[in-house]
Write an enzyme that holds these catalytic residues in place. Structure first.
Site, PDB file in Angstrom:
ATOM      1  N   HIS A 185       7.476  -8.019   3.659  1.00 43.87           N
ATOM      2  CA  HIS A 185       6.032  -7.817   3.609  1.00 43.87           C
ATOM      3  C   HIS A 185       5.461  -8.765   2.553  1.00 43.87           C
ATOM      4  CE1 HIS A 185       2.633  -5.291   4.726  1.00 43.87           C
ATOM      5  NE2 HIS A 185       2.240  -5.372   3.478  1.00 43.87           N
TER       6      HIS A 185
ATOM      7  N   HIS B  59       0.817  -1.224   0.000  1.00 47.03           N
ATOM      8  CA  HIS B  59       0.000   0.000   0.000  1.00 47.03           C
ATOM      9  C   HIS B  59       0.846   1.268   0.000  1.00 47.03           C
ATOM     10  CE1 HIS B  59      -3.893  -1.785   0.162  1.00 47.03           C
ATOM     11  NE2 HIS B  59      -3.592  -2.524   1.215  1.00 47.03           N
TER      12      HIS B  59
ATOM     13  N   HIS C 122       2.248  -8.160   6.923  1.00 40.74           N
ATOM     14  CA  HIS C 122       1.207  -8.120   5.877  1.00 40.74           C
ATOM     15  C   HIS C 122      -0.040  -8.926   6.190  1.00 40.74           C
ATOM     16  CE1 HIS C 122      -0.806  -7.651   2.054  1.00 40.74           C
ATOM     17  NE2 HIS C 122      -0.753  -8.950   1.818  1.00 40.74           N
TER      18      HIS C 122
HETATM   19 FE   FE2 Z   1       0.222  -5.197   3.106  1.00 36.46          FE
END
Ligand code: FE2
Length: 270
Positions: A152, A68, A177
């Site tokens: 992640h 993100h 994550h």
């Molecule tokens: Fe993520």
């Protein structure tokens, strides 16, 4: 030296949990360095100047991210302006910001932080394994005495593979994550501290991994597009590990899971 790595901060409740717990834990455990994954810090998606400031002011020494990273418009400027914020190193080299940097811990040690993103069930990026090799070599050349890695990634197998790939070369590999903490924390055979996922730092009351449960349920049940929101209040979780790393032997000695909660009533929070 003692390093804490904190799992994905989700929205306002996550930031509040950081503001409440981070100063307490830094003091209580005499932490030398703190890494916080902040990729969901701004209302669940990405990071802004304001949310980064809040986490850094609370005691984070370095903020890592993930898929993100570009969710907020301002992030492109932010990763250029704020050296304490990293984006995954295996994004194309033309991307703004950096995926690995050297910092000075409170004890004076040069700590390298490397942020990587997985490729299994995620977007297409450069190979995280080969990127890790190159970035670690670079950090060592720059004088890193201890290196920690935030991977992640979605798949447990990919995260364990990274742990094994880097075993003996870095102080710690932690996964982020999935927002659910795993109980497999361990010191790998060549001395690297490892955990598959730190779990989130965010709202746990009536949520599904930090998002309002009703919205996620509707998406699963109807398969229709659905806007996701992070609740503004409610009980919050703080998830992290503390790693003790011996600079002389180059081995992690201990890894400990930390799970804390903040009360549902907002007024109980700082
Ligand atoms: Fe993520």
């Amino acid at each position: 030296m003692r390093i804490m790595l904190v799992g994905d901060v989700v929205g306002r409740p996550g930031r509040k949990a950081i503001r409440h717990w981070l100063p307490i834990l830094i003091d209580e455990h005499a932490l030398d360095f703190v890494v916080v994954n902040a990729e969901n810090a701004a209302a669940g998606f990405g990071i802004t100047f304001g949310s980064a400031r809040e986490l850094l002011d609370a005691g984070a020494d370095c903020l890592t991210t993930g898929n993100h990273i570009w969710s907020q418009k301002s992030t492109e400027d932010l990763v250029e302006d704020e050296p304490r914020l990293l984006r995954p190193a295996n994004y194309p080299p033309q991307c703004a910001g950096a995926g690995a940097r050297l910092y000075t811990a409170r004890c004076g040690t040069n700590v390298g932080v490397l942020n990587l993103q997985g490729r299994v069930f995620m977007g297409e990026l450069d190979c995280p394994f080969r990127t890790a090799d190159a970035e670690i070599e670079q950090l060592r050349r720059q004088g890193a005495q201890a290196i920690v890695v935030d991977f992640h990634a979605e798949a447990t197998s990919e995260k364990i593979a990274m742990g094994r790939h880097l075993d003996g070369r870095v102080a710690a590999v932690v996964g982020t994550h999935t927002h659910v903490m795993t109980a497999d924390e361990q010191i790998l055979s060549r001395g690297t501290a490892y955990i598959t996922d730190l779990g989130m730092t965010g709202p746990v009351e009536d949520t599904i991994i930090g998002v309002q449960a009703k919205e996620v349920m509707t998406r699963f049940l109807t398969l229709m597009p659905q806007r996701f929101h992070v609740p503004k209040r409610g009980k919050s979780r703080f998830g992290a590990v503390i790693v003790d790393y011996c600079l002389d032997s180059g081995r992690a000695k201990h890894i400990q899971r930390i799970e804390k909660y903040t009360a549902a009533d907002e007024s109980n929070l700082i």
